[in-house]
Design an enzyme around this catalytic site. Sequence first.
Site, PDB file in Angstrom:
ATOM      1  N   SER A 145      40.356  52.570  38.574  1.00 17.65           N
ATOM      2  CA  SER A 145      40.662  52.755  37.147  1.00 17.65           C
ATOM      3  C   SER A 145      40.908  54.238  36.919  1.00 17.65           C
ATOM      4  O   SER A 145      40.413  55.082  37.687  1.00 17.65           O
ATOM      5  CB  SER A 145      39.459  52.306  36.310  1.00 17.65           C
ATOM      6  OG  SER A 145      39.564  52.796  34.986  1.00 17.65           O
ATOM      7  N   TYR A 158      30.481  52.774  35.277  1.00 14.69           N
ATOM      8  CA  TYR A 158      31.831  52.271  35.605  1.00 14.69           C
ATOM      9  C   TYR A 158      32.618  53.351  36.349  1.00 14.69           C
ATOM     10  O   TYR A 158      33.257  53.076  37.378  1.00 14.69           O
ATOM     11  CB  TYR A 158      32.527  51.867  34.307  1.00 14.69           C
ATOM     12  CG  TYR A 158      33.856  51.180  34.454  1.00 14.69           C
ATOM     13  CD1 TYR A 158      33.936  49.837  34.826  1.00 14.69           C
ATOM     14  CD2 TYR A 158      35.044  51.853  34.187  1.00 14.69           C
ATOM     15  CE1 TYR A 158      35.158  49.202  34.931  1.00 14.69           C
ATOM     16  CE2 TYR A 158      36.270  51.223  34.292  1.00 14.69           C
ATOM     17  CZ  TYR A 158      36.325  49.900  34.663  1.00 14.69           C
ATOM     18  OH  TYR A 158      37.543  49.266  34.768  1.00 14.69           O
ATOM     19  N   LYS A 162      34.103  53.019  40.109  1.00 13.29           N
ATOM     20  CA  LYS A 162      35.549  53.107  40.335  1.00 13.29           C
ATOM     21  C   LYS A 162      35.910  54.323  41.199  1.00 13.29           C
ATOM     22  O   LYS A 162      36.917  54.297  41.916  1.00 13.29           O
ATOM     23  CB  LYS A 162      36.285  53.135  38.996  1.00 13.29           C
ATOM     24  CG  LYS A 162      36.164  51.825  38.192  1.00 13.29           C
ATOM     25  CD  LYS A 162      36.730  50.631  38.952  1.00 13.29           C
ATOM     26  CE  LYS A 162      36.744  49.350  38.130  1.00 13.29           C
ATOM     27  NZ  LYS A 162      37.249  48.189  38.884  1.00 13.29           N
TER      28      LYS A 162
HETATM   29  N1  LIG Z   1      42.137  45.989  31.473  1.00 16.12           N
HETATM   30  C1  LIG Z   1      42.150  47.291  31.702  1.00 16.12           C
HETATM   31  O1  LIG Z   1      42.580  48.068  30.843  1.00 16.12           O
HETATM   32  C2  LIG Z   1      41.660  47.848  33.018  1.00 16.12           C
HETATM   33  C3  LIG Z   1      41.799  49.227  33.228  1.00 16.12           C
HETATM   34  C4  LIG Z   1      41.365  49.770  34.447  1.00 16.12           C
HETATM   35  C5  LIG Z   1      40.814  48.940  35.419  1.00 16.12           C
HETATM   36  N2  LIG Z   1      40.684  47.603  35.171  1.00 16.12           N
HETATM   37  C6  LIG Z   1      40.095  46.802  36.227  1.00 16.12           C
HETATM   38  O2  LIG Z   1      40.970  45.733  36.539  1.00 16.12           O
HETATM   39  C7  LIG Z   1      40.226  44.671  37.134  1.00 16.12           C
HETATM   40  C8  LIG Z   1      40.624  43.377  36.469  1.00 16.12           C
HETATM   41  O3  LIG Z   1      40.272  43.457  35.119  1.00 16.12           O
HETATM   42  P1  LIG Z   1      41.009  42.678  33.935  1.00 16.12           P
HETATM   43  O4  LIG Z   1      41.401  43.694  32.947  1.00 16.12           O
HETATM   44  O5  LIG Z   1      42.004  41.734  34.484  1.00 16.12           O
HETATM   45  O6  LIG Z   1      39.734  41.933  33.338  1.00 16.12           O
HETATM   46  P2  LIG Z   1      39.382  40.396  33.124  1.00 16.12           P
HETATM   47  O7  LIG Z   1      38.042  40.403  32.491  1.00 16.12           O
HETATM   48  O8  LIG Z   1      40.515  39.712  32.445  1.00 16.12           O
HETATM   49  O9  LIG Z   1      39.298  39.832  34.612  1.00 16.12           O
HETATM   50  C9  LIG Z   1      38.197  40.068  35.456  1.00 16.12           C
HETATM   51  C10 LIG Z   1      37.957  38.803  36.268  1.00 16.12           C
HETATM   52  O10 LIG Z   1      36.906  39.083  37.210  1.00 16.12           O
HETATM   53  C11 LIG Z   1      36.043  37.960  37.247  1.00 16.12           C
HETATM   54  N3  LIG Z   1      34.713  38.392  37.697  1.00 16.12           N
HETATM   55  C12 LIG Z   1      33.798  39.097  37.007  1.00 16.12           C
HETATM   56  N4  LIG Z   1      32.676  39.262  37.740  1.00 16.12           N
HETATM   57  C13 LIG Z   1      32.911  38.642  38.927  1.00 16.12           C
HETATM   58  C14 LIG Z   1      32.138  38.458  40.096  1.00 16.12           C
HETATM   59  N5  LIG Z   1      30.881  38.937  40.188  1.00 16.12           N
HETATM   60  N6  LIG Z   1      32.683  37.776  41.133  1.00 16.12           N
HETATM   61  C15 LIG Z   1      33.940  37.278  41.035  1.00 16.12           C
HETATM   62  N7  LIG Z   1      34.717  37.403  39.938  1.00 16.12           N
HETATM   63  C16 LIG Z   1      34.198  38.087  38.898  1.00 16.12           C
HETATM   64  C17 LIG Z   1      36.037  37.438  35.814  1.00 16.12           C
HETATM   65  O11 LIG Z   1      35.602  36.069  35.771  1.00 16.12           O
HETATM   66  C18 LIG Z   1      37.489  37.637  35.402  1.00 16.12           C
HETATM   67  O12 LIG Z   1      38.267  36.486  35.679  1.00 16.12           O
HETATM   68  C19 LIG Z   1      38.752  45.053  36.961  1.00 16.12           C
HETATM   69  O13 LIG Z   1      38.258  45.566  38.187  1.00 16.12           O
HETATM   70  C20 LIG Z   1      38.780  46.131  35.905  1.00 16.12           C
HETATM   71  O14 LIG Z   1      37.699  47.013  36.011  1.00 16.12           O
HETATM   72  C21 LIG Z   1      41.102  47.044  34.008  1.00 16.12           C
END
Ligand SMILES: NC(=O)c1ccc[n+]([C@@H]2O[C@H](COP(=O)([O-])OP(=O)(O)OC[C@H]3O[C@@H](n4cnc5c(N)ncnc54)[C@H](O)[C@@H]3O)[C@@H](O)[C@H]2O)c1
Length: 260
Positions: A145, A158, A162
């Site tokens: 991230s 976090y 990351k």
């Molecule tokens: N959305 C953003 O702006 C953003 C920005 C930077 C990084 N991220 C990162 O992107 C990745 C995906 O996030 P997203 O935005 O799609 O979020 P999201 O919440 O839509 O998806 C996350 C998924 O991970 C699954 N999950 C959670 N804990 C778990 C576990 N212990 N084992 C297996 N699965 C698990 C959840 O059920 C969910 O389906 C994450 O690592 C998040 O930190 C997101």
Amino acid sequence: MTLTNKTAIITGGAGGIGRATVHRYVRDGAKVLVADLDLAAAQSVVNEVEADGHAGTAVAHAVDVSDFSQVEQMVQAAVDAFGGVDVIFNNAGIAGGKPLLEHDIEADYHRMIRIDQDGVYYGILAAGRQMAKQGRGGVIINTSSVYGLDAAELSFTYSAAKAAVISFTRSAAYELAEHGIRSVAITPGRVATPIINQFSDELKQTFAAEQMRGRLTDPDEIADVVAFLGSDESRVINGTVVNVEDGYSVFKQRLELPEF
Ligand SMILES: NC(=O)c1ccc[n+]([C@@H]2O[C@H](COP(=O)([O-])OP(=O)(O)OC[C@H]3O[C@@H](n4cnc5c(N)ncnc54)[C@H](O)[C@@H]3O)[C@@H](O)[C@H]2O)c1
């Protein structure tokens, strides 16, 4: 198609970025294990893939990435379903946090580290062992991230997790190069998934204004990059961070300045 004959594991495959990536990988010819804590949601993604005319190319799998034995079983499930693993997208994660001085150590530190940090380590280790055994190389893509590079609001744990993901990515590239395995991290900025969509419209506008195009990133736009990184066309990209943050890191905010 650039991912033809490749098999991939996508963790967090039921969520915003993961789901978009499952669809993109299948369209590009890959077979995908849709791995998520939420099996019903992972199965829905598989149903969508089948409704799109790609029956047999995706399988749902329940995993808690914070448990190494479950991650090993996930890798084995991909081998059983598709005969091997060419790409793992270690993408599952949780967000959120509290001000540092209000931390409950278990709830606000260890739990997130187990999922966002240990979960990626376990994915690298289990899939790396399988890829090395197969002897045909592979690609490990890890979701970090912009917060892995910066201090940010409510982000003490976090950001640590990351940042570790970026370090794992570099070290894995170094250690696994002899097996032809590449490792790359991506740093999303503000992506329109449930993590961001839970906030007020006003806050979402503020987030959008932090990026060059003044809009939240669509998960499909991240998936496009992850598809490229999983393909042989990106073979010279290794051990590095690919920023997928629409310029978030290169400016603070747009100011209306008078000429001077
Ligand atoms: N959305 C953003 O702006 C953003 C920005 C930077 C990084 N991220 C990162 O992107 C990745 C995906 O996030 P997203 O935005 O799609 O979020 P999201 O919440 O839509 O998806 C996350 C998924 O991970 C699954 N999950 C959670 N804990 C778990 C576990 N212990 N084992 C297996 N699965 C698990 C959840 O059920 C969910 O389906 C994450 O690592 C998040 O930190 C997101």
